[in-house]
Design a protein around this motif. Structure first.
Motif, PDB file in Angstrom:
ATOM      1  N   TRP A 356       0.861  -1.166   0.000  1.00  0.00           N
ATOM      2  CA  TRP A 356       0.000   0.000   0.000  1.00  0.00           C
ATOM      3  C   TRP A 356       0.901   1.220   0.000  1.00  0.00           C
ATOM      4  CZ3 TRP A 356      -3.876   1.656   4.385  1.00  0.00           C
ATOM      5  CH2 TRP A 356      -4.707   2.668   3.871  1.00  0.00           C
ATOM      6  N   LYS A 357       0.990   1.885  -1.142  1.00  0.00           N
ATOM      7  CA  LYS A 357       1.957   2.965  -1.296  1.00  0.00           C
ATOM      8  C   LYS A 357       1.701   4.148  -0.361  1.00  0.00           C
ATOM      9  CE  LYS A 357       3.775   2.239  -5.921  1.00  0.00           C
ATOM     10  NZ  LYS A 357       4.085   2.876  -7.226  1.00  0.00           N
ATOM     11  N   LEU A 358       0.465   4.280   0.114  1.00  0.00           N
ATOM     12  CA  LEU A 358       0.147   5.383   1.017  1.00  0.00           C
ATOM     13  C   LEU A 358       1.003   5.325   2.280  1.00  0.00           C
ATOM     14  CD1 LEU A 358      -1.714   7.819   1.615  1.00  0.00           C
ATOM     15  CD2 LEU A 358      -3.288   6.193   2.711  1.00  0.00           C
ATOM     16  N   LEU A 359       1.462   4.121   2.627  1.00  0.00           N
ATOM     17  CA  LEU A 359       2.209   3.941   3.865  1.00  0.00           C
ATOM     18  C   LEU A 359       3.719   3.974   3.670  1.00  0.00           C
ATOM     19  CD1 LEU A 359       0.107   1.030   5.407  1.00  0.00           C
ATOM     20  CD2 LEU A 359      -0.081   3.465   5.898  1.00  0.00           C
ATOM     21  N   PHE A 360       4.196   4.065   2.422  1.00  0.00           N
ATOM     22  CA  PHE A 360       5.630   3.895   2.237  1.00  0.00           C
ATOM     23  C   PHE A 360       6.446   5.083   2.706  1.00  0.00           C
ATOM     24  CE2 PHE A 360       7.179   6.557  -1.139  1.00  0.00           C
ATOM     25  CZ  PHE A 360       6.216   6.669  -2.119  1.00  0.00           C
ATOM     26  N   VAL A 361       5.874   6.302   2.767  1.00  0.00           N
ATOM     27  CA  VAL A 361       6.645   7.451   3.252  1.00  0.00           C
ATOM     28  C   VAL A 361       6.948   7.321   4.740  1.00  0.00           C
ATOM     29  CG1 VAL A 361       6.629   9.940   3.628  1.00  0.00           C
ATOM     30  CG2 VAL A 361       5.906   9.015   1.425  1.00  0.00           C
ATOM     31  N   PRO A 362       5.923   7.129   5.623  1.00  0.00           N
ATOM     32  CA  PRO A 362       6.269   6.930   7.034  1.00  0.00           C
ATOM     33  C   PRO A 362       7.084   5.665   7.258  1.00  0.00           C
ATOM     34  CG  PRO A 362       3.921   6.532   6.663  1.00  0.00           C
ATOM     35  CD  PRO A 362       4.457   7.171   5.422  1.00  0.00           C
ATOM     36  N   PHE A 363       6.762   4.616   6.492  1.00  0.00           N
ATOM     37  CA  PHE A 363       7.518   3.371   6.630  1.00  0.00           C
ATOM     38  C   PHE A 363       8.988   3.566   6.286  1.00  0.00           C
ATOM     39  CE2 PHE A 363       9.250  -0.039   3.916  1.00  0.00           C
ATOM     40  CZ  PHE A 363       9.558  -0.956   4.907  1.00  0.00           C
ATOM     41  N   TYR A 364       9.261   4.143   5.115  1.00  0.00           N
ATOM     42  CA  TYR A 364      10.648   4.234   4.665  1.00  0.00           C
ATOM     43  C   TYR A 364      11.438   5.234   5.510  1.00  0.00           C
ATOM     44  CZ  TYR A 364      14.474   3.672   1.368  1.00  0.00           C
ATOM     45  OH  TYR A 364      15.674   3.355   0.793  1.00  0.00           O
ATOM     46  N   PHE A 365      10.814   6.319   5.928  1.00  0.00           N
ATOM     47  CA  PHE A 365      11.489   7.300   6.778  1.00  0.00           C
ATOM     48  C   PHE A 365      11.901   6.659   8.102  1.00  0.00           C
ATOM     49  CE2 PHE A 365      11.311  10.514  10.137  1.00  0.00           C
ATOM     50  CZ  PHE A 365      12.212  11.456   9.654  1.00  0.00           C
ATOM     51  N   THR A 366      10.986   5.958   8.726  1.00  0.00           N
ATOM     52  CA  THR A 366      11.291   5.296   9.998  1.00  0.00           C
ATOM     53  C   THR A 366      12.314   4.191   9.802  1.00  0.00           C
ATOM     54  OG1 THR A 366       9.022   5.750  10.710  1.00  0.00           O
ATOM     55  CG2 THR A 366      10.264   4.135  11.982  1.00  0.00           C
ATOM     56  N   PHE A 367      12.118   3.422   8.756  1.00  0.00           N
ATOM     57  CA  PHE A 367      13.031   2.319   8.437  1.00  0.00           C
ATOM     58  C   PHE A 367      14.454   2.826   8.225  1.00  0.00           C
ATOM     59  CE2 PHE A 367      14.968   0.115   4.752  1.00  0.00           C
ATOM     60  CZ  PHE A 367      15.178  -1.134   5.311  1.00  0.00           C
ATOM     61  N   MET A 368      14.601   3.918   7.481  1.00  0.00           N
ATOM     62  CA  MET A 368      15.915   4.469   7.177  1.00  0.00           C
ATOM     63  C   MET A 368      16.644   4.917   8.447  1.00  0.00           C
ATOM     64  SD  MET A 368      16.676   7.419   4.341  1.00  0.00           S
ATOM     65  CE  MET A 368      15.569   8.572   5.177  1.00  0.00           C
ATOM     66  N   ASN A 369      15.926   5.558   9.350  1.00  0.00           N
ATOM     67  CA  ASN A 369      16.548   6.043  10.574  1.00  0.00           C
ATOM     68  C   ASN A 369      16.838   4.905  11.554  1.00  0.00           C
ATOM     69  OD1 ASN A 369      16.724   9.196  10.708  1.00  0.00           O
ATOM     70  ND2 ASN A 369      14.806   8.759   9.658  1.00  0.00           N
ATOM     71  N   ALA A 370      15.979   3.889  11.571  1.00  0.00           N
ATOM     72  CA  ALA A 370      16.254   2.715  12.412  1.00  0.00           C
ATOM     73  C   ALA A 370      17.513   1.995  11.922  1.00  0.00           C
ATOM     74  CB  ALA A 370      15.058   1.772  12.398  1.00  0.00           C
ATOM     75  N   CYS A 371      17.677   1.922  10.610  1.00  0.00           N
ATOM     76  CA  CYS A 371      18.880   1.295  10.044  1.00  0.00           C
ATOM     77  C   CYS A 371      20.128   2.093  10.392  1.00  0.00           C
ATOM     78  CB  CYS A 371      18.739   1.154   8.535  1.00  0.00           C
ATOM     79  SG  CYS A 371      17.560  -0.114   8.016  1.00  0.00           S
ATOM     80  N   ALA A 372      19.989   3.414  10.500  1.00  0.00           N
ATOM     81  CA  ALA A 372      21.131   4.244  10.886  1.00  0.00           C
ATOM     82  C   ALA A 372      21.599   3.898  12.293  1.00  0.00           C
ATOM     83  CB  ALA A 372      20.772   5.725  10.785  1.00  0.00           C
ATOM     84  N   LEU A 373      20.661   3.708  13.206  1.00  0.00           N
ATOM     85  CA  LEU A 373      21.022   3.330  14.573  1.00  0.00           C
ATOM     86  C   LEU A 373      21.659   1.941  14.601  1.00  0.00           C
ATOM     87  CD1 LEU A 373      17.838   4.613  16.452  1.00  0.00           C
ATOM     88  CD2 LEU A 373      20.080   5.715  16.303  1.00  0.00           C
ATOM     89  N   ALA A 374      21.102   1.022  13.809  1.00  0.00           N
ATOM     90  CA  ALA A 374      21.681  -0.320  13.730  1.00  0.00           C
ATOM     91  C   ALA A 374      23.072  -0.270  13.102  1.00  0.00           C
ATOM     92  CB  ALA A 374      20.767  -1.242  12.921  1.00  0.00           C
ATOM     93  N   GLY A 375      23.255   0.636  12.138  1.00  0.00           N
ATOM     94  CA  GLY A 375      24.565   0.789  11.510  1.00  0.00           C
ATOM     95  C   GLY A 375      25.606   1.282  12.496  1.00  0.00           C
ATOM     96  N   LEU A 376      25.212   2.166  13.409  1.00  0.00           N
ATOM     97  CA  LEU A 376      26.150   2.635  14.436  1.00  0.00           C
ATOM     98  C   LEU A 376      26.600   1.475  15.315  1.00  0.00           C
ATOM     99  CD1 LEU A 376      27.647   4.786  16.065  1.00  0.00           C
ATOM    100  CD2 LEU A 376      25.536   5.150  17.364  1.00  0.00           C
ATOM    101  N   MET A 377      25.667   0.627  15.710  1.00  0.00           N
ATOM    102  CA  MET A 377      26.020  -0.526  16.538  1.00  0.00           C
ATOM    103  C   MET A 377      26.978  -1.451  15.796  1.00  0.00           C
ATOM    104  SD  MET A 377      24.597   0.214  19.287  1.00  0.00           S
ATOM    105  CE  MET A 377      25.065  -1.307  20.116  1.00  0.00           C
ATOM    106  N   ARG A 378      26.715  -1.648  14.513  1.00  0.00           N
ATOM    107  CA  ARG A 378      27.609  -2.520  13.741  1.00  0.00           C
ATOM    108  C   ARG A 378      28.995  -1.903  13.631  1.00  0.00           C
ATOM    109  NH1 ARG A 378      25.999  -5.120   7.971  1.00  0.00           N
ATOM    110  NH2 ARG A 378      24.526  -6.151   9.373  1.00  0.00           N
ATOM    111  N   TYR A 379      29.046  -0.590  13.416  1.00  0.00           N
ATOM    112  CA  TYR A 379      30.350   0.076  13.316  1.00  0.00           C
ATOM    113  C   TYR A 379      31.107  -0.016  14.634  1.00  0.00           C
ATOM    114  CZ  TYR A 379      33.840   3.768  13.192  1.00  0.00           C
ATOM    115  OH  TYR A 379      35.024   4.462  13.289  1.00  0.00           O
TER     116      TYR A 379
END
Length: 402
Positions: A356-379
């Motif tokens: 459902w494309k209506l949800l992809f903006v909040p989904f992708y924004f949240t997803f992108m920032n969550a991945c950033a936090l996970a990336g810090l842990m990996r680094y």
């Protein structure tokens, strides 16, 4: 708590919206850079370098696309780097194309950066262009990139990355495409103001003499290479009419893997490029680098949970003092909760292959920032290597170069 909330909101808004608006205003005030003067002939020797680890299914199309470039054939050379491949890539290229292109093979898999460093030792042309094996370039890509090197102050040129999505594409694919459209818009502004801050590895060119060998464990090689050139006083230009087309990630799990790796590379880059944080020495470059990159990787992802928690505390305080008659914090908290609920719903639907494309903006924004936090842990754990990591792409479609 109100001050903390206000500061965090201001930082997030500036990172994702304010910086773009500010740079747009600065460009309008200063004026756009003059157009390139392409009247005089300019066709220096160029080498197109294609790192290709186990990319056998893509090689025929990639070679054909490379040969179809609208650039004088006698000045365009090719080097396919198949180091470490065990899928028959080297043998296929040698048997099919022979002397028409250079092949740098090897049985040891030492990573993309090590392969690029080795490849650059063999380059004798004044300009080198890097492009991924799983992308297709428009036929004028090489010509458009090379034209920028007419300016001696240009040390590198970044092409544009375009994500090809279909109407039925997943939320991850749709979000990825929207993200890169916004990135391209910001890069145009950055280039007009001063220089872009980070090339996309799918397509970028450098003056061979300016290439510095990169540490073998580097994750974002394209970013480090281009920023180090900018740090030496050269401009990194941007050419939207030279573009590389590729499919989005196959699934949300594949996109998550890619985003976490990029985020880990972002924190690694911030540490290795920390000298660029000196605005008194680097001026506009520091302003662009911090605003466009550092804040997106190292500031905004941490502000978002602080905004939610601070807002929750203020909303609870309102509930405990109903006599105040002011429910602004409660309304704001409800809106935040709805946004993250939509993001969670988008994630759940994606996991079930319901889109459902209506949800992809909040989904992708949240997803992108969550991945950033996970990336810090990996680094911080040091668990990210510099070896090539292939990410599956969405269902095959025919890619044709315009």
């Amino acid at each position: 708590m109100e001050i903390l909330l206000a500061i965090c909101v201001a930082l997030v808004v500036y990172t994702y919206f304010g910086y773009g608006i500010l740079v747009w205003l600065l460009v309008r005030i200063r004026g756009r850079r003059p157009a390139l003067n392409t009247a005089e002939a300019f066709s220096p020797d160029v080498t197109l370098i294609v790192p290709a680890y186990n990319e056998l299914p893509c090689l025929s199309d990639k070679v054909a696309n490379s040969f179809s470039q609208e650039y004088p054939a006698e000045h365009l050379h090719f080097l396919f780097v198949t180091e470490g491949s065990n899928d028959g890539s080297s043998e296929f290229l040698q048997a099919t194309y022979g002397p028409k292109l250079g092949i740098m093979a090897g049985t040891e898999r030492r990573g993309k950066v090590a392969a690029m460093n080795r490849a650059m030792q063999k380059i004798t042309t004044p300009i080198a262009i890097f492009t991924d094996a799983n992308t297709i370039l428009n036929n004028m890509a090489v010509r458009r990139l090379v034209d920028h090197f007419r300016d001696p102050n240009v040390g590198a040129v970044a092409g544009e990355k375009r994500i090809l999505t279909s109407d039925s594409e997943s939320a991850a694919g749709s979000g990825e495409g929207l993200y890169w459209k916004y990135e391209s818009f910001l890069k145009r502004l950055d280039a007009d103001l001063h220089t872009i801050v980070g090339a996309a590895g799918e397509l970028f060119a450098v003056r061979t003499e300016l290439y510095e060998p990169v540490e073998p464990d580097t994750i974002l090689d394209d970013f480090i290479i281009s920023l180090r050139i900018a740090g030496r006083g050269y401009r990194v230009a941007y050419e939207p009419e030279a573009y590389a087309m590729e499919r989005p990630s196959f699934s949300i799990l594949d996109e998550q893997k890619r985003k976490i790796r990029i985020a880990a590379g972002g924190f690694q880059s911030i540490v290795r490029l920390r000298y660029l944080l000196n605005i008194f020495r680097y001026g506009w470059l520091t302003f662009e680098y911090v605003s466009h990159r550092v804040m997106r990787w190292a500031v905004a992802p941490f502000c978002l949970p602080l905004i939610f928690l601070a807002n929750a505390w203020l909303a609870v305080r309102e509930w405990l003092t109903p006599s105040s008659g002011n429910y602004a914090w409660t309304v704001l908290f409800a809106l935040q909760s709805l946004f993250y609920a939509a993001a969670w719903m988008g994630y759940r639907l994606e996991k079930k292959n319901l889109r459902w494309k209506l949800l992809f903006v909040p989904f992708y924004f949240t997803f992108m920032n969550a991945c950033a936090l996970a990336g810090l842990m990996r680094y911080l754990k040091g668990s990210q290597s510099g070896t090539w990591e292939k990410v599956r792409r969405a269902g095959e479609v025919e890619l044709k170069a315009p």
